[in-house]
Design an enzyme around this catalytic site. Structure first.
Site: not given
Ligand code: GUN
Ligand code: ZN
Length: 377
Positions: A97, A272, A310, A312, A315, A341
């Site tokens: 990011d 994410d 699961c 993993c 588990c 997990h």
């Molecule tokens: N991670 C979650 N939301 C955002 C966002 O609006 N911009 C960026 N760069 N990372 C994020």
């Molecule tokens: Zn598990």
């Protein structure tokens, strides 16, 4: 072209089920099967989980963060060690990011201008400046496979005028990021980030402007920023299907298992979220039977596995009674086993989604998860 010669940035869609897509994104460190959940490794480590364990639970890609890695240990130190893949011993794809979000969300003293954003370090209060060019240079030093542009994530409750001006600046920043690393200048991919708050027309405007810039993928930012869930879904449903069809789509920082399924149903390919690892450390565990709070007394002498469905290590190996014991004793192993997990649960969710899209049974999969996860969260 054969499998081995596909260019980084190649995105191929193999099947669709409604708006949901099954695809493959090629990066310099290998292919990513989508939809994909990406474990968060802010500091260049997924908290409590080694690369060996990440591979065992079938993580295809992990996240790193420009803001944190720039401040410590420093992107140049990482570059001198051959990049983050080598430094962290992770040879699969990495997405970073841009740091914009952290600068804004950590509420460090900051000053935004056309040039970029000035902020203070959360570590020692020292002053720093991120420009669009700077965050690309940092991500270049880190050597991530997917770089994100610098954006302003406008929180919930900003007025229309502010949001409008902000998204226009985010577009200009996005152009400057692309210009700092034009298409074809290397193996790293760059994704633009759609903003526009909770105004549908502003979301469309942001998307139209960004779509003119040739990015290898497009993200939806500015969601899960404190808004009610229906507001998030309203924007998600409106904008996700409009993102360029032939490029990967990434919903940033979202969300719960049901949020991820909602995203997939609307054509999102990448996710994410810190929920699995953060909740793992708090003893909140995701299972095929719903959420389990491992500290509860009812598990004191429960010899059954956390989740019989699961596969993993946690588990396969330990009982709920033992997981409860090490959690209540604040043992380090607790965070590690719980994280393994919970991550496996999220990775398995997207694996099941891929299988369901292939078979045209995605709606059934969603119903299955809704039956277990609808009542809470
Ligand atoms: N991670 C979650 N939301 C955002 C966002 O609006 N911009 C960026 N760069 N990372 C994020
Ligand atoms: Zn598990």
């Amino acid at each position: 072209m054969t499998e081995n010669t596909k260019k980084p940035g190649t995105f191929k869609i193999h099947a669709t089920d409604g708006n949901a897509r099954l695809g493959t994104l090629t990066t310099a460190h290998g292919d990513i099967e989508t939809p994909v959940y990406m474990p968060v490794g802010t500091q260049g480590t997924v908290k409590g989980v080694s690369p060996r364990d990440l591979k065992e639970i079938k993580s295809q890609i992990i996240l790193g963060n420009t803001y944190h890695l720039y401040l410590r240990p420093g992107d140049e130190l990482i570059a001198r060690r051959g990049g983050l893949h080598k430094f962290a011993n992770w040879d699969r794809p990495i997405l970073t990011d841009s740091g914009g979000f952290q600068v804004f969300s950590l509420e460090s003293i900051r000053k935004i201008s056309e040039q970029g954003v000035e902020f203070r370090s959360y570590l020692d209060g020292s002053k720093h400046f991120f420009s669009p060019e700077k965050v690309i240079s940092i991500q270049n030093n880190i050597g991530s496979d997917i770089m994100m542009v610098l954006d302003e994530c406008v929180g919930y409750g900003n007025d229309r005028e502010y949001t409008d001006r902000s998204l226009e600046m985010t577009t200009r920043w996005a152009k400057r990021c692309r210009d700092a690393y034009p298409v074809g200048s290397g193996d790293q991919l760059m994704f633009g980030i759609v903003q526009g708050g909770f105004h549908k027309d502003l979301r469309e405007k942001s998307l139209e402007q960004l779509a003119e810039i040739p990015f290898e993928g497009y993200a939806i930012g500015g969601l899960s920023v404190g808004e009610p869930i229906p507001d998030m879904y309203d924007i998600l449903r409106h904008i996700a299907p409009k993102l360029p069809q032939d490029k990967p789509r990434y919903l940033m920082g979202v969300g719960t298992p049901l949020d991820i399924l909602e995203g997939i149903a609307n054509g999102v390919d990448m996710f994410d979220c810190v929920l699995p690892t953060r909740n793992a450390r708090n003893g909140t565990l995701y299972t095929s039977q719903g959420k389990v709070n491992i500290k509860r007394a009812q598990y004191r002498e429960d010899d059954t596995p956390l989740d019989p469905n699961c596969d993993c290590y946690t588990c396969r190996t330990f009982s709920k009674a033992y997981l409860r014991h090490i959690y209540t004793s604040k043992e380090l192993l607790s965070a590690q086993l719980n994280s393994i997990h919970n991550l496996r649960f999220f990775l398995n969710l997207t694996e099941q989604a891929r299988e369901a899209i292939k078979n045209g049974t995605f709606a059934n999969l969603r119903k299955k998860y809704e039956a277990v996860y609808a009542p809470v969260e």
